[in-house]
Design a protein around this motif. Structure first.
Motif, PDB file in Angstrom:
ATOM      1  N   PRO A  61     -37.889  71.968 -34.618  1.00 46.13           N
ATOM      2  CA  PRO A  61     -37.687  73.164 -33.783  1.00 46.13           C
ATOM      3  C   PRO A  61     -38.944  74.020 -33.661  1.00 46.13           C
ATOM      4  O   PRO A  61     -39.235  74.546 -32.585  1.00 46.13           O
ATOM      5  N   LEU A  62     -39.695  74.167 -34.749  1.00 48.91           N
ATOM      6  CA  LEU A  62     -40.920  74.968 -34.688  1.00 48.91           C
ATOM      7  C   LEU A  62     -41.945  74.310 -33.769  1.00 48.91           C
ATOM      8  O   LEU A  62     -42.566  74.969 -32.928  1.00 48.91           O
ATOM      9  N   ALA A  63     -42.112  72.985 -33.896  1.00 50.76           N
ATOM     10  CA  ALA A  63     -43.051  72.278 -33.032  1.00 50.76           C
ATOM     11  C   ALA A  63     -42.639  72.399 -31.566  1.00 50.76           C
ATOM     12  O   ALA A  63     -43.482  72.602 -30.682  1.00 50.76           O
ATOM     13  N   GLY A  64     -41.340  72.311 -31.306  1.00 51.53           N
ATOM     14  CA  GLY A  64     -40.867  72.420 -29.936  1.00 51.53           C
ATOM     15  C   GLY A  64     -41.086  73.799 -29.348  1.00 51.53           C
ATOM     16  O   GLY A  64     -41.522  73.939 -28.203  1.00 51.53           O
ATOM     17  N   ALA A  65     -40.790  74.844 -30.144  1.00 44.39           N
ATOM     18  CA  ALA A  65     -40.974  76.211 -29.656  1.00 44.39           C
ATOM     19  C   ALA A  65     -42.449  76.505 -29.396  1.00 44.39           C
ATOM     20  O   ALA A  65     -42.812  77.103 -28.376  1.00 44.39           O
ATOM     21  N   LEU A  66     -43.319  76.081 -30.307  1.00 37.93           N
ATOM     22  CA  LEU A  66     -44.751  76.329 -30.136  1.00 37.93           C
ATOM     23  C   LEU A  66     -45.331  75.528 -28.979  1.00 37.93           C
ATOM     24  O   LEU A  66     -46.275  75.970 -28.314  1.00 37.93           O
ATOM     25  N   SER A  67     -44.764  74.355 -28.716  1.00 31.56           N
ATOM     26  CA  SER A  67     -45.309  73.506 -27.649  1.00 31.56           C
ATOM     27  C   SER A  67     -45.105  74.100 -26.265  1.00 31.56           C
ATOM     28  O   SER A  67     -45.777  73.687 -25.318  1.00 31.56           O
ATOM     29  N   ASP A  68     -44.188  75.056 -26.125  1.00 25.43           N
ATOM     30  CA  ASP A  68     -43.970  75.689 -24.831  1.00 25.43           C
ATOM     31  C   ASP A  68     -44.990  76.791 -24.549  1.00 25.43           C
ATOM     32  O   ASP A  68     -45.064  77.282 -23.425  1.00 25.43           O
ATOM     33  N   VAL A  69     -45.769  77.200 -25.578  1.00 27.08           N
ATOM     34  CA  VAL A  69     -46.724  78.293 -25.378  1.00 27.08           C
ATOM     35  C   VAL A  69     -48.131  77.973 -25.895  1.00 27.08           C
ATOM     36  O   VAL A  69     -49.070  78.698 -25.588  1.00 27.08           O
ATOM     37  N   VAL A 115     -41.573  65.105 -31.812  1.00 28.18           N
ATOM     38  CA  VAL A 115     -41.216  66.051 -30.753  1.00 28.18           C
ATOM     39  C   VAL A 115     -42.342  66.191 -29.740  1.00 28.18           C
ATOM     40  O   VAL A 115     -42.114  66.184 -28.525  1.00 28.18           O
ATOM     41  N   LEU A 116     -43.570  66.307 -30.214  1.00 23.56           N
ATOM     42  CA  LEU A 116     -44.694  66.568 -29.318  1.00 23.56           C
ATOM     43  C   LEU A 116     -44.997  65.385 -28.408  1.00 23.56           C
ATOM     44  O   LEU A 116     -45.374  65.572 -27.248  1.00 23.56           O
ATOM     45  N   THR A 117     -44.836  64.150 -28.897  1.00 28.96           N
ATOM     46  CA  THR A 117     -45.064  63.002 -28.024  1.00 28.96           C
ATOM     47  C   THR A 117     -44.066  63.001 -26.865  1.00 28.96           C
ATOM     48  O   THR A 117     -44.435  62.757 -25.707  1.00 28.96           O
ATOM     49  N   GLN A 118     -42.801  63.308 -27.169  1.00 26.52           N
ATOM     50  CA  GLN A 118     -41.793  63.335 -26.111  1.00 26.52           C
ATOM     51  C   GLN A 118     -41.983  64.527 -25.181  1.00 26.52           C
ATOM     52  O   GLN A 118     -41.748  64.432 -23.973  1.00 26.52           O
ATOM     53  N   THR A 119     -42.434  65.674 -25.727  1.00 25.27           N
ATOM     54  CA  THR A 119     -42.653  66.864 -24.910  1.00 25.27           C
ATOM     55  C   THR A 119     -43.828  66.672 -23.962  1.00 25.27           C
ATOM     56  O   THR A 119     -43.765  67.035 -22.777  1.00 25.27           O
ATOM     57  N   ILE A 120     -44.920  66.093 -24.459  1.00 17.35           N
ATOM     58  CA  ILE A 120     -46.084  65.828 -23.609  1.00 17.35           C
ATOM     59  C   ILE A 120     -45.689  64.874 -22.481  1.00 17.35           C
ATOM     60  O   ILE A 120     -46.086  65.045 -21.322  1.00 17.35           O
ATOM     61  N   MET A 121     -44.902  63.867 -22.807  1.00 16.98           N
ATOM     62  CA  MET A 121     -44.452  62.918 -21.795  1.00 16.98           C
ATOM     63  C   MET A 121     -43.553  63.604 -20.766  1.00 16.98           C
ATOM     64  O   MET A 121     -43.680  63.376 -19.550  1.00 16.98           O
ATOM     65  N   GLN A 377     -33.076  66.775 -21.861  1.00 18.33           N
ATOM     66  CA  GLN A 377     -34.215  67.455 -21.249  1.00 18.33           C
ATOM     67  C   GLN A 377     -33.912  67.816 -19.799  1.00 18.33           C
ATOM     68  O   GLN A 377     -34.233  68.916 -19.334  1.00 18.33           O
ATOM     69  N   ASN A 378     -33.294  66.895 -19.072  1.00 14.84           N
ATOM     70  CA  ASN A 378     -33.020  67.097 -17.652  1.00 14.84           C
ATOM     71  C   ASN A 378     -32.007  68.209 -17.410  1.00 14.84           C
ATOM     72  O   ASN A 378     -31.932  68.768 -16.313  1.00 14.84           O
ATOM     73  N   ALA A 379     -31.236  68.553 -18.436  1.00  9.92           N
ATOM     74  CA  ALA A 379     -30.184  69.560 -18.277  1.00  9.92           C
ATOM     75  C   ALA A 379     -30.726  70.984 -18.308  1.00  9.92           C
ATOM     76  O   ALA A 379     -29.982  71.924 -18.033  1.00  9.92           O
ATOM     77  N   LEU A 380     -32.029  71.153 -18.660  1.00 12.69           N
ATOM     78  CA  LEU A 380     -32.591  72.493 -18.842  1.00 12.69           C
ATOM     79  C   LEU A 380     -33.803  72.708 -17.952  1.00 12.69           C
ATOM     80  O   LEU A 380     -34.414  71.749 -17.466  1.00 12.69           O
ATOM     81  N   PRO A 381     -34.193  73.974 -17.719  1.00 14.15           N
ATOM     82  CA  PRO A 381     -35.363  74.268 -16.877  1.00 14.15           C
ATOM     83  C   PRO A 381     -36.641  73.694 -17.488  1.00 14.15           C
ATOM     84  O   PRO A 381     -36.732  73.494 -18.698  1.00 14.15           O
ATOM     85  N   ILE A 385     -38.559  72.638 -21.879  1.00 15.98           N
ATOM     86  CA  ILE A 385     -38.639  71.233 -22.282  1.00 15.98           C
ATOM     87  C   ILE A 385     -38.914  71.104 -23.778  1.00 15.98           C
ATOM     88  O   ILE A 385     -38.330  70.277 -24.477  1.00 15.98           O
ATOM     89  N   GLY A 386     -39.812  71.940 -24.295  1.00 14.01           N
ATOM     90  CA  GLY A 386     -40.174  71.854 -25.710  1.00 14.01           C
ATOM     91  C   GLY A 386     -39.002  72.105 -26.633  1.00 14.01           C
ATOM     92  O   GLY A 386     -38.709  71.302 -27.527  1.00 14.01           O
ATOM     93  N   VAL A 387     -38.308  73.222 -26.434  1.00 10.69           N
ATOM     94  CA  VAL A 387     -37.197  73.543 -27.327  1.00 10.69           C
ATOM     95  C   VAL A 387     -36.033  72.583 -27.124  1.00 10.69           C
ATOM     96  O   VAL A 387     -35.302  72.269 -28.070  1.00 10.69           O
ATOM     97  N   ALA A 388     -35.843  72.103 -25.870  1.00  9.65           N
ATOM     98  CA  ALA A 388     -34.768  71.140 -25.623  1.00  9.65           C
ATOM     99  C   ALA A 388     -35.028  69.836 -26.367  1.00  9.65           C
ATOM    100  O   ALA A 388     -34.137  69.277 -27.025  1.00  9.65           O
ATOM    101  N   THR A 389     -36.262  69.331 -26.282  1.00 10.05           N
ATOM    102  CA  THR A 389     -36.626  68.103 -26.977  1.00 10.05           C
ATOM    103  C   THR A 389     -36.498  68.278 -28.484  1.00 10.05           C
ATOM    104  O   THR A 389     -35.975  67.408 -29.186  1.00 10.05           O
TER     105      THR A 389
END
Length: 490
Positions: A61-69, A115-121, A377-381, A385-389
């Protein structure tokens, strides 16, 4: 139509990073009996696997939240370095406590990498086109996690289980070099960084407390106290996330039925079911069928092939048609049947029966291992994407952690009882030391003792696989209930 070279190279780099981390989720599974025989601690056998899954769950969750900013490339590199340090300490472990700590460190970095590999993709490729690559990612995950069992067995029989860690380090260096060359930095964000410290602490307390309470490592009264603490942390987390500027688990996630059902179905199928089976099936092959660690891993080759094939075909089918419910639903049904077959294993089971049952399970897992993440991922804006992943992976890993922990407790208790009963049947005195016998020492036992150990393992493990079947049925019902919404083309 083939993808442009930059996209192909990006996918290749991300797959390399995922390969290294996913491989380490299961590579020690066939080595568990040998490690316990060398370092002791049968009551903590599940923690060798669960330690990695637990901290990877918490870091997601931390990696996902940080990846959005923040810059996702730098975050990926930082997570990879933490994973590498844990790997180094794993190779140098001198007792079980150090090994568990090393696995905890590996999990912290590994969770971020996954998380980050999927978020970058997700940020680079549209959802519908990404379905094709989701199949490729699913194949990498399958090859890494399942072949990890095979390679771990080969290393355990050969140079020793510590080479699991030594061999990972050069692979990590290669993945970092590829990432430095082909992964582009994220565009700068105007959003100020306000990490959800309170949410992360409460999430950490809740997850750790609930896993510890279910691990039977504490007296019963303390387990209940820890469970209450975990439940209290969950309640506090609910209120904290409403006040956070950048929550690690924002409320928008749980207002989407697609996200909730896709996440829970993935948790039950590709989380709990797959990790528990991969963690304990090799032990059955070694202790009941009398195979070596490498041979036990070799039995799972059909599972690798089935998972890779179904994952790849699923990705191409969804990318071409845009339809995504029927295939994973059939896959979930295959998981149900696979678990039922594994639940019928016994002393007379042949290696072929075990291998084919595992292959059916793998075919089912391959249809939804990353497709359900794509749907979440597709269900959210796009800006979520980061927090969803991260949330999707968090719940899947959390479910796997608790599943491994609970099954480990049940296995240890059932093994002791089954061993006592088997020894009595053979007219011998009970002894708990037999429960920690290394597989390579079974041949040195008398025929009566060898038979008693095999009977005990055969009686202890299959019912635990059978107990997972209702979870796969629930996952099937959730997949069928998914709302139909088109995959984004941008």
């Amino acid at each position: 139509m083939t993808a442009p070279v930059p996209v192909r190279m990006l996918v290749f780099c991300l797959m390399a990073s995922m390969l290294v981390v996913s491989f380490n989720q299961t590579v020690l599974n066939t080595a568990l009996p040998t490690i316990i025989a060398e370092l002791g601690g049968l009551d903590r056998i599940g923690w060798i696997v669960a330690a990695f899954v637990l901290t990877s769950t918490l870091s997601m969750p931390l990696a996902g939240a940080l990846s959005d900013v923040l810059d996702r490339k730098r975050l990926l590199f930082g997570a990879s370095i933490v994973f590498g340090l844990g790997t180094l300490f794993g190779a140098l472990s001198w007792n079980l406590d150090v090994l568990i700590i090393a696995r905890l460190a590996q999990g912290i970095g590994g969770g971020g990498v996954m998380v980050l590999t999927q978020t970058i993709m997700a940020a680079a490729v549209p959802s519908r086109e990404r379905a094709k690559y989701a199949g490729a990612f699913g194949s990498v995950w399958a090859v890494a996690t399942i072949s990890g069992v095979l390679i771990g067995g080969w290393l355990t029989d050969g140079p020793g289980w510590r080479w699991v860690f030594w061999g990972t380090l050069p692979l990590l260096v290669v993945a970092l070099a590829l990432g430095a060359r082909y992964i582009a930095p994220s565009p700068p964000s105007d959003v100020p960084v306000h990490p959800d410290i309170a949410g992360m602490l409460l999430l950490c307390i809740a997850t750790t407390a609930l896993v510890t309470a279910t691990s039977a490592t504490l007296p019963t009264e303390w387990s209940w106290f820890i469970a209450v603490v975990g439940a209290g942390a969950v309640c506090a987390l609910f209120f904290a996330e409403h006040r956070a500027d950048q929550p690690v688990l924002p409320g928008i996630l749980f207002r989407s039925r697609t996200f909730v059902f896709a996440t829970l179905a993935g948790t039950l199928c590709s989380g709990v079911a797959s990790f528990v089976v991969l963690s304990y099936l090799p032990a059955f092959a070694q202790m009941v069928l009398g195979l070596s660690a490498f041979q036990a891993g070799l039995l799972l080759l059909p599972m690798i092939v089935a998972t890779v094939t179904s994952s790849t075909l699923t990705g191409f089918a969804v990318s071409r048609t845009g339809r995504y419910v029927l295939v994973p639903a059939v896959g979930a049904a295959a998981v149900v049947i696979g678990l039922l077959l594994l639940g019928t294993l016994g002393p007379d089971t042949t290696p072929l029966q075990l291998s084919l049952s595992a292959a059916l399970l793998g075919a089912g897992i391959g249809t939804n291992v990353l497709l359900l993440t794509l749907l979440a991922q597709n269900a959210l804006p796009p800006d979520k994407i980061g927090v969803a992943t991260a949330a999707n992976n968090f719940f899947r890993q959390a479910g796997a952690t608790m599943g491994i922990s609970l099954v480990g407790v049940g296995f240890a208790r059932r093994l002791e009882d089954s061993l006592s009963e088997a020894l009595v049947r053979h007219g011998m005195q009970t002894t708990s030391s037999l429960a920690t016998t290394a597989p390579d020492k079974l041949a040195r036992l008398t025929p009566e003792l060898h038979s008693a150990v095999a009977e005990a393992y055969a009686a202890a493990l299959p019912p635990l696989f059978l107990a997972l079947t209702p979870l796969a049925v629930i996952a099937l019902l959730m997949i069928v209930s998914l709302e139909r919404r088109p995959l984004a083309d941008r």
